[in-house]
Every structure is written in C-alpha cells, then in structure tokens.
Write an enzyme that holds these catalytic residues in place. Sequence first.
Site, PDB file in Angstrom:
ATOM      1  N   CYS A   3     -20.277 -37.578  98.124  1.00 13.16           N
ATOM      2  CA  CYS A   3     -19.567 -36.591  98.835  1.00 13.16           C
ATOM      3  C   CYS A   3     -20.191 -36.324 100.254  1.00 13.16           C
ATOM      4  CB  CYS A   3     -19.354 -35.120  98.082  1.00 13.16           C
ATOM      5  SG  CYS A   3     -18.874 -33.757  99.114  1.00 13.16           S
ATOM      6  N   CYS A  41     -27.357 -27.798 115.520  1.00 13.36           N
ATOM      7  CA  CYS A  41     -25.945 -27.894 115.631  1.00 13.36           C
ATOM      8  C   CYS A  41     -25.233 -27.132 116.791  1.00 13.36           C
ATOM      9  CB  CYS A  41     -25.399 -27.477 114.020  1.00 13.36           C
ATOM     10  SG  CYS A  41     -23.732 -27.634 114.285  1.00 13.36           S
ATOM     11  N   CYS A  88     -25.108 -19.401 109.759  1.00  9.01           N
ATOM     12  CA  CYS A  88     -25.827 -20.877 109.439  1.00  9.01           C
ATOM     13  C   CYS A  88     -27.192 -20.865 110.168  1.00  9.01           C
ATOM     14  CB  CYS A  88     -24.766 -21.937 109.872  1.00  9.01           C
ATOM     15  SG  CYS A  88     -25.565 -23.358 109.359  1.00  9.01           S
ATOM     16  N   CYS A 134     -12.685 -31.048  99.022  1.00  3.92           N
ATOM     17  CA  CYS A 134     -13.682 -30.276  98.540  1.00  3.92           C
ATOM     18  C   CYS A 134     -13.335 -28.961  99.373  1.00  3.92           C
ATOM     19  CB  CYS A 134     -14.833 -30.674  98.260  1.00  3.92           C
ATOM     20  SG  CYS A 134     -16.152 -29.464  98.060  1.00  3.92           S
ATOM     21  N   CYS A 184     -21.576 -20.697 114.111  1.00  2.50           N
ATOM     22  CA  CYS A 184     -21.200 -20.163 112.790  1.00  2.50           C
ATOM     23  C   CYS A 184     -22.254 -18.789 112.444  1.00  2.50           C
ATOM     24  CB  CYS A 184     -21.362 -21.168 111.658  1.00  2.50           C
ATOM     25  SG  CYS A 184     -20.321 -22.627 112.125  1.00  2.50           S
ATOM     26  N   CYS A 219     -24.143 -34.821  97.389  1.00  2.00           N
ATOM     27  CA  CYS A 219     -23.153 -34.563  98.368  1.00  2.00           C
ATOM     28  C   CYS A 219     -24.019 -34.719  99.817  1.00  2.00           C
ATOM     29  CB  CYS A 219     -22.655 -33.165  98.311  1.00  2.00           C
ATOM     30  SG  CYS A 219     -21.713 -32.587  99.819  1.00  2.00           S
ATOM     31  N   ARG A 267     -16.729 -24.371  92.127  1.00  2.00           N
ATOM     32  CA  ARG A 267     -18.255 -24.431  92.038  1.00  2.00           C
ATOM     33  C   ARG A 267     -18.929 -23.340  92.461  1.00  2.00           C
ATOM     34  NH1 ARG A 267     -18.404 -28.885  95.147  1.00  2.00           N
ATOM     35  NH2 ARG A 267     -17.754 -30.054  93.555  1.00  2.00           N
TER      36      ARG A 267
HETATM   37  N1  SAM Z   1     -21.342 -28.865 109.774  1.00  2.00           N
HETATM   38  C1  SAM Z   1     -20.640 -29.083 108.684  1.00  2.00           C
HETATM   39  C2  SAM Z   1     -19.809 -28.203 108.644  1.00  2.00           C
HETATM   40  O1  SAM Z   1     -19.965 -26.959 109.012  1.00  2.00           O
HETATM   41  O2  SAM Z   1     -18.551 -28.484 107.894  1.00  2.00           O
HETATM   42  C3  SAM Z   1     -21.324 -29.514 107.318  1.00  2.00           C
HETATM   43  C4  SAM Z   1     -22.335 -28.523 106.727  1.00  2.00           C
HETATM   44  S1  SAM Z   1     -22.234 -26.832 106.813  1.00  2.00           S
HETATM   45  C5  SAM Z   1     -23.928 -26.383 106.627  1.00  2.00           C
HETATM   46  C6  SAM Z   1     -21.389 -26.537 105.032  1.00  2.00           C
HETATM   47  C7  SAM Z   1     -21.224 -25.154 104.598  1.00  2.00           C
HETATM   48  O3  SAM Z   1     -22.251 -24.639 104.240  1.00  2.00           O
HETATM   49  C8  SAM Z   1     -20.321 -24.424 105.461  1.00  2.00           C
HETATM   50  O4  SAM Z   1     -19.148 -24.678 105.556  1.00  2.00           O
HETATM   51  C9  SAM Z   1     -20.623 -23.018 104.928  1.00  2.00           C
HETATM   52  O5  SAM Z   1     -19.580 -22.774 103.994  1.00  2.00           O
HETATM   53  C10 SAM Z   1     -21.781 -23.180 104.005  1.00  2.00           C
HETATM   54  N2  SAM Z   1     -23.007 -22.311 104.667  1.00  2.00           N
HETATM   55  C11 SAM Z   1     -23.489 -22.597 105.689  1.00  2.00           C
HETATM   56  N3  SAM Z   1     -24.703 -21.645 105.685  1.00  2.00           N
HETATM   57  C12 SAM Z   1     -24.604 -20.855 104.603  1.00  2.00           C
HETATM   58  C13 SAM Z   1     -25.277 -19.666 104.254  1.00  2.00           C
HETATM   59  N4  SAM Z   1     -26.428 -19.116 104.831  1.00  2.00           N
HETATM   60  N5  SAM Z   1     -24.725 -19.056 103.175  1.00  2.00           N
HETATM   61  C14 SAM Z   1     -23.885 -19.591 102.210  1.00  2.00           C
HETATM   62  N6  SAM Z   1     -23.105 -20.657 102.660  1.00  2.00           N
HETATM   63  C15 SAM Z   1     -23.500 -21.270 104.120  1.00  2.00           C
HETATM   64  C1  DTB Z   2     -21.002 -25.581 100.144  1.00  2.00           C
HETATM   65  O1  DTB Z   2     -19.803 -25.031 100.085  1.00  2.00           O
HETATM   66  N1  DTB Z   2     -22.056 -25.098 100.220  1.00  2.00           N
HETATM   67  C2  DTB Z   2     -22.999 -26.024 100.386  1.00  2.00           C
HETATM   68  C3  DTB Z   2     -22.468 -27.422 100.532  1.00  2.00           C
HETATM   69  N2  DTB Z   2     -21.068 -26.973 100.527  1.00  2.00           N
HETATM   70  C4  DTB Z   2     -22.542 -28.124 101.713  1.00  2.00           C
HETATM   71  C5  DTB Z   2     -23.980 -25.576 101.464  1.00  2.00           C
HETATM   72  C6  DTB Z   2     -24.864 -24.269 101.424  1.00  2.00           C
HETATM   73  C7  DTB Z   2     -25.648 -23.973 102.198  1.00  2.00           C
HETATM   74  C8  DTB Z   2     -26.550 -22.660 102.032  1.00  2.00           C
HETATM   75  C9  DTB Z   2     -27.442 -22.648 103.090  1.00  2.00           C
HETATM   76  C10 DTB Z   2     -28.351 -23.449 103.567  1.00  2.00           C
HETATM   77  O2  DTB Z   2     -29.123 -24.043 102.591  1.00  2.00           O
HETATM   78  O3  DTB Z   2     -28.662 -23.797 104.402  1.00  2.00           O
HETATM   79 FE1  SF4 Z   3     -23.281 -26.315 112.372  1.00  2.00          FE
HETATM   80 FE2  SF4 Z   3     -23.734 -24.740 110.325  1.00  2.00          FE
HETATM   81 FE3  SF4 Z   3     -21.516 -24.436 111.556  1.00  2.00          FE
HETATM   82 FE4  SF4 Z   3     -21.943 -26.563 109.959  1.00  2.00          FE
HETATM   83  S1  SF4 Z   3     -21.992 -24.556 109.255  1.00  2.00           S
HETATM   84  S2  SF4 Z   3     -20.843 -26.407 111.797  1.00  2.00           S
HETATM   85  S3  SF4 Z   3     -24.095 -27.140 110.265  1.00  2.00           S
HETATM   86  S4  SF4 Z   3     -23.616 -24.388 112.554  1.00  2.00           S
END
Ligand code: SAM
Ligand code: DTB
Ligand code: SF4
Length: 322
Positions: free
Chosen positions: A137, A61, A68, A197, A65, A105, A269
């Site tokens: 979702c 990606c 992430c 959501c 973030c 989802c 949630r």
């Molecule tokens: N790329 C899209 C976005 O950012 O909206 C969708 C996927 S993204 C991984 C979805 C959500 O996962 C993020 O908005 C964040 O709140 C959560 N997330 C990602 N990495 C995480 C982590 N290490 N711990 C907790 N939540 C995480």
């Molecule tokens: C949300 O709030 N939490 C989920 C879902 N929406 C997409 C994602 C959590 C991701 C946690 C880190 C991972 O497993 O990569």
């Molecule tokens: Fe990309 Fe992860 Fe950020 Fe979603 S949360 S936009 S997957 S870097």
Amino acid sequence: MQKTILDENIKNKKFTKEFVSEIYNLPLLDLVYKAQTVHREYQPLNKVQLCTLGNIKSGNCPEDCKYCPQSSRYNTEIEKYKLMPKEDVIKEATLAKENGSTRFCMGAAWRNAPENEEFNHILELVKEVKNLGMEACCTLGMLTQEQANKLKDAGLTAYNHNLDTSEEFYKEVITTRTYKDRLETIQYVADAGIQVCSGGILGLGESVEDRIELFRTLANLDPQPESVPINVLVKVEGTPLFGNEEIDPFDMVRSIATARILMPKARVRLSAGRLQMTDELQTLCFMGGANSIFTGEKLLTTDNPSFNADKKLFEKLKIEAM
Ligand code: SAM
Ligand code: DTB
Ligand code: SF4
C-alpha cells in the site's frame, strides 16, 4: 431501525444524512449489536488484519494540514529525511512480515507523488514489497491518472488517501488543497483498479454532523473503500491542533460501528491513537466491527503499541492475525 430499511439503503448504495445519523445515534448497545450482526455476516470472525507503516520520506511537507507533524509550516521535533533507499525499506517490511503483518504501507510527506526517478524508485519499492509476499500500500499525496496506472502495473494492492472529515469542516483543517482534489485522486485510484483505502480522523474539533457527513461520503463512494482507517488525532506539540480536547471514547466506538454497518465488506482499521486507548476500549472497537490495526513501534512519526503488546492483547481476546 428495521432491517428492511438498512437492506434497502445498502442496495441503493446512496445513504442519506438522516439515515447515517440514525445509525450513529442509536443506543450504544443496539449500535454495537447491529454492527456485530453485520460483521458476522460479512467478515471472518475473531480475525484482525495486521498492517505496518513505513515512513519512506519524512517531514518538510508543503501542505498545511493542522494535525500533521510533518508539515513544514509547524515547528515539531521529528526526524526529517528524503526518500529512503530500497534496502532500508525492505528491512522494515521484512521485520513487519516476521511479526505477522500482511500489508506494508509506505507513507511519504508529499503534497503529490513526484515524477521521474523518485517515482520509479517508488515503483521498485512496490515490487519489492510484493516479492516478500505482502500486500503493498502507498500513501503519497495526490496522484495523476497515469501515476495511478503505473502503480497498478507495479502491483500495488491499495492506495491510502483519507477524506479526514466532512467537506465543510475540511476547509478549517487544510487550506492548501480541496476536498474535490481528494475525491479526484480517489477516483483515479479506483479507475486504475487499485483498492481504495480512505478514512478519517476523530478529534480535529469536528461536530457529530461532520462525522456523519464523513461516513456518508465514504459509504457513497462507488466502489466503497476496501479499507477505512479511523484515526484518533495524535496531538503533537507544535501543530495547531495540539491543544484540542480529548474525544469521548464512546464516540470512537460509535464511529467504528457506523463504518462497519455502512461498509460491510470493508476492513475497518483502528488506526492512529491506539497507544492512548485502554485494552477495554480497543476491545469495544473490535466488537463494533474493527478488524484491522497498524502494528509496529511507530506509525509514521509517532509512537504505537509494540508488536509484543498487541500479541498479548490478541492472546487474551483469542483474536488471530488474519
Ligand atoms: N501526505 C500524504 C497525504 O496526506 O495523503 C500521505 C501521508 S499523511 C501523514 C496520511 C494520513 O495520516 C493523513 O491523511 C491523516 O489522516 C493521518 N494523520 C496525519 N497526522 C495525524 C495525526 N497527528 N493524528 C492522526 N492521524 C494523522
Ligand atoms: C492512516 O489513516 N493513518 C496512518 C496511515 N493512514 C498513513 C498514519 C497515521 C499517522 C499518525 C501521526 C504520525 O505518526 O505521524
Ligand atoms: Fe503533508 Fe502531513 Fe498533510 Fe500528508 S497529512 S499532506 S504529510 S502535511
């Protein structure tokens, strides 16, 4: 806090920082009692919704973030793959359904949803999940109004797009998009008639004020989100936030209870981070008004309690899947 003040604020749907702060900072037992009172008025009792995640496009990606593992900017050990074929996604959704999940989802590591073939593939996936009799979702990053409308026509139930934290602190966590971008997509989703959501993450290094601002912003959305995921940061090696301090577990309970009081009709949630929580902490979160969880061995890239572990906990607590 007097009941009339709460009622007045809920009716006006414009929550102030002071009001949200007063709730978040109540003595813990008062806070949980108030949250449970709201919960009992607005939500089915002893029922928790089970949702399962499918990571339909993993890694690479372009966004930065800091939490992430799927960002291409950090060196993390995750499996990376392009958009998954239909059969594989259906297999995962079917397994989730067999294990009591009512919502599937689909998450994709994109800055924004793609156009053309890939987007048509997503529309197909939404239809297939709905055909299984599940709520569908997606969380695909930013959308245009047209994309949101097409997802609605395909039958999408809800779209996940988290605000993550306060507007002020957001800049410290993500620099490749703005809070305003986030709010814009949420508006497109709502205008398309799809359920919103939206929630956040605790443990990013935010202050209590940032949390209060997050809940104030979420609760002031019109309409309020249908579901509010509250994640605890899963610390993944290679990401900038890997070394962050653990949050105080009671702050988790405070956050859940605050969300429940401010958004009585929403599913709150208990999301990422459950594997690191004790059964007792999860139970306090349910008492505070959480009534949805993610089930299945994996979230997107990180581990989650097994279907069996969750079944056992629900049996002990006499909680039923919704
Ligand atoms: N790329 C899209 C976005 O950012 O909206 C969708 C996927 S993204 C991984 C979805 C959500 O996962 C993020 O908005 C964040 O709140 C959560 N997330 C990602 N990495 C995480 C982590 N290490 N711990 C907790 N939540 C995480
Ligand atoms: C949300 O709030 N939490 C989920 C879902 N929406 C997409 C994602 C959590 C991701 C946690 C880190 C991972 O497993 O990569
Ligand atoms: Fe990309 Fe992860 Fe950020 Fe979603 S949360 S936009 S997957 S870097």
